[in-house]
Design a protein around this motif. Structure first.
Motif, short mmCIF file in Angstrom:
data_model
loop_
_atom_site.label_atom_id
_atom_site.label_comp_id
_atom_site.label_asym_id
_atom_site.label_seq_id
_atom_site.Cartn_x
_atom_site.Cartn_y
_atom_site.Cartn_z
N ASP A 124 24.87 31.88 16.66
CA ASP A 124 25.40 32.47 17.89
C ASP A 124 26.89 32.68 17.64
OD1 ASP A 124 25.48 33.14 20.79
OD2 ASP A 124 26.80 31.38 20.81
N PRO A 125 27.34 33.94 17.50
CA PRO A 125 28.71 34.19 17.01
C PRO A 125 29.82 33.52 17.81
CG PRO A 125 27.42 36.21 16.99
CD PRO A 125 26.59 35.19 17.72
N GLU A 126 29.78 33.66 19.14
CA GLU A 126 30.90 33.16 19.94
C GLU A 126 31.02 31.65 19.88
OE1 GLU A 126 31.46 34.87 23.79
OE2 GLU A 126 30.48 36.75 23.23
N ALA A 161 22.27 32.53 10.22
CA ALA A 161 22.12 33.26 11.48
C ALA A 161 22.61 32.35 12.59
CB ALA A 161 20.66 33.64 11.70
N THR A 183 26.75 24.64 19.32
CA THR A 183 26.30 25.87 18.72
C THR A 183 25.08 25.57 17.86
OG1 THR A 183 27.00 27.84 17.47
CG2 THR A 183 27.74 25.70 16.65
N ARG A 213 25.38 43.78 17.11
CA ARG A 213 24.32 42.82 16.78
C ARG A 213 23.92 42.87 15.31
NH1 ARG A 213 19.39 44.89 16.00
NH2 ARG A 213 19.07 47.09 16.45
N PHE A 221 31.48 40.38 17.64
CA PHE A 221 30.75 39.98 18.84
C PHE A 221 29.95 41.14 19.42
CE2 PHE A 221 34.10 36.50 19.90
CZ PHE A 221 33.57 35.70 18.90
N PHE A 247 25.80 35.96 10.55
CA PHE A 247 25.42 37.13 11.35
C PHE A 247 24.71 36.67 12.62
CE2 PHE A 247 21.77 36.20 8.69
CZ PHE A 247 20.67 36.49 9.48
N HIS A 248 24.38 37.62 13.50
CA HIS A 248 23.80 37.31 14.81
C HIS A 248 22.38 36.78 14.70
CE1 HIS A 248 26.76 39.55 17.50
NE2 HIS A 248 27.18 39.84 16.28
N TYR A 249 22.13 35.67 15.36
CA TYR A 249 20.76 35.15 15.39
C TYR A 249 19.84 36.13 16.10
CZ TYR A 249 16.63 32.60 16.76
OH TYR A 249 15.31 32.25 16.96
N GLN A 250 20.33 36.81 17.12
CA GLN A 250 19.49 37.74 17.88
C GLN A 250 18.95 38.86 16.99
OE1 GLN A 250 18.25 37.45 20.91
NE2 GLN A 250 19.28 35.46 21.02
#
Length: 388
Positions: free
Chosen positions: A106-108, A104, A84, A132, A129, A190-193
Motif C-alpha cells: 500500500d504505497p501511502e 506489492a 502497512t 496504479r 500514488f 508497486f501498488h498491491y491493488q
C-alpha cells in the motif's frame, strides 16, 4: 630506516621463498576483503532495522498470507501508531539472474512507515500514488539497469505470474534514495491493488498479505504489544507471530546459517594458517644467516637493533602481501559490485573492515616475526660462530 637496504637484501636472498610468502599473504587478504563484503551484505538489513517497528506474519510460515481483515484489528491495539502491509512478489528484470527485492504494498502507508529508508521527491511521490501501474525503485538498482523516471519496465514474476505468462509492466514514477547511511537501495515496490486485479477470486488469495509492519510509540513496550497482537488471533485459522523487525530480519538471515559467524571463522582459520607460513619463513631465514647475525653483533649491533631489523623484515613481507590483497579486493568489489546479480541487498567493502584489515596486516607481520627476532637478538656470538 637507514638499515632498510640490509633488510631488503635479506628479503632478496631467497627470492622465490619471499615471493611465495608474499603471494600467500596476498591471497589471504584478498579473501578477507571478499568475506567482509559478504558479511556486511548479510548483516546490513539487521543493522538498519527500525527499533520502533514490529512485524506480524503467519505463525507457521511467511508464505501463508494473513487476511486483510487483520489490519484494522491490529491498528486498534494501544500503543500502535501506524500500520502497512506487503506481499513478496519475486521479480527479475530480463534475466532470472537479475533479481532484486520486489514488493506489492500500500504505497501511502508504506512510505509513512519507512519514511527515512525511502527518500523520494514530492512530485515523484504524488505521481506514484496516483498511478496504479507505477513503481518506485532504489537508486542502486536504477543505476545498475539504467532505469529512468517515466520509463516502462518489464518485470517477470517468480511468485505471481500474469495469466498470459508475459512480464508485468511498471512505469518508474520515482527513484528513491535514503537518509540512512548504508541503507538498502535495491528494492522495487508497486501498488498491491495492481497485483490484486490479477489474483483469481476463487483462489482465496485476494486481500491476503504476507506480512504486516506497524510502528509503536514506545519501543520499550515492544514485547507487550507483540503479545497483545498474537493473543487476538490465537486459535484462529491464521495464528500470528509478532516480533521486532530486527529479530525478524536476523531470523530470516539465519535460515541459511549465521553468515557473519561463518565468515569470521573462515577469516580466523586463513589468518592462522598464514601466520604459520610467515612465521616458518622468518625462522628459516634466521637459521640460514646465523653467522651473519653474529658478525653484526661483533660490529656493535645491539640486541634491540637486531630485533628491530628482523621484525621490520617480517612486517615488510606482510605489508606488501596484505596491502596488495586489500587494495585489489577493494578495487574488485567497488568495480564489479554484487556478484550474485541482485540477490544481496548491497556489496561493498565496509570502511571499518578495511581499517581492521590494515591493522591485521601489521599484527600479522609482528606476530610472524617476533619469535625469530627475539631468538636472533638473544644469539650469543661465540655460539653462532661455532655452528658455522
Amino acid at each position: 630506516m637507514k638499515f632498510l637496504p640490509i633488510v631488503w637484501r635479506n628479503l632478496l636472498r631467497r627470492k622465490f621463498r619471499t615471493i611465495f610468502t608474499v603471494g600467500a599473504i596476498f591471497f589471504a587478504f584478498l579473501l578477507f576483503g571478499v568475506l567482509m563484503a559478504i558479511r556486511a551484505a548479510f548483516s546490513m538489513g539487521i543493522d538498519m532495522a527500525g527499533v520502533n517497528r514490529l512485524m506480524v506474519m503467519d505463525k507457521v510460515s511467511i508464505i501463508n498470507p494473513l487476511p486483510a481483515s487483520y489490519e484494522p484489528r491490529i491498528k486498534q491495539v494501544e500503543g500502535i501508531t501506524d500500520i502497512t502491509h506487503a506481499n513478496w512478489f519475486g521479480g527479475y528484470y530480463q534475466d532470472v539472474r537479475n533479481q532484486f527485492a520486489t514488493f506489492a504494498v500500500d504505497p501511502e502507508s508504506w512510505l509513512r512507515v519507512y519514511s527515512r529508508e525511502y527518500d523520494l521527491p514530492d512530485d515523484q511521490k504524488k505521481a506514484f500514488f496516483a498511478d496504479r501501474t507505477a513503481a518506485i525503485v532504489g537508486s542502486d538498482t536504477a543505476r545498475k539497469y539504467g532505469f529512468k523516471v517515466g520509463q516502462k519496465v518489464p518485470i517477470n514474476g517468480t511468485i505471481y505470474r500474469r495469466p498470459d505468462g508475459g512480464p508485468w509492466e511498471f512505469t518508474i514514477d520515482g527513484i528513491y534514495d535514503s537518509r540512512i547511511k548504508g541503507a538498502d537501495k535495491t528494492n522495487l515496490i508497486f501498488h498491491y491493488q495492481f497485483l490484486r486485479e490479477t489474483i483469481p477470486e476463487r483462489s482465496g488469495m485476494r486481500d491476503r498479505y504476507n506480512w504486516y509492519v506497524f510502528t509503536i510509540a514506545d519501543p520499550d513496550r515492544a514485547a507487550e504489544v507483540a503479545a497483545k497482537v498474537d493473543s487476538m488471533f490465537a486459535n484462529s485459522p491464521s495464528e500470528t507471530k509478532t516480533d521486532t523487525e530486527k529479530a525478524f530480519v536476523a531470523g530470516w538471515a539465519k535460515q541459511v546459517g549465521d553468515i557473519g559467524q561463518i565468515m569470521m571463522w573462515i577469516v580466523a582459520m586463513a589468518m592462522f594458517t598464514i601466520l604459520l607460513v610467515a612465521g616458518n619463513t622468518m625462522a628459516q631465514a634466521i637459521r640460514e644467516r646465523t653467522n651473519e647475525l653474529a658478525v653484526l653483533k661483533t660490529l656493535g649491533f645491539s640486541e634491540g637493533r637486531i630485533l628491530s631489523m628482523v621484525l621490520l623484515e617480517s612486517v615488510v613481507i606482510a605489508v606488501v602481501g596484505g596491502g596488495l590483497g586489500l587494495a585489489l579486493s577493494f578495487a574488485i568489489i567497488t568495480a564489479t559490485g554484487d556478484p550474485t546479480h541482485g540477490m544481496l541487498p548491497a556489496f561493498f567493502f565496509p570502511t571499518p573492515a578495511l581499517l581492521g584489515g590494515i591493522m591485521l596486516v601489521v599484527v600479522l607481520g609482528i606476530a610472524a616475526g617476533i619469535l625469530p627476532a627475539w631468538q636472533a637478538s638473544r644469539l650469543r656470538i661465540v655460539d653462532a660462530l661455532r655452528r658455522n
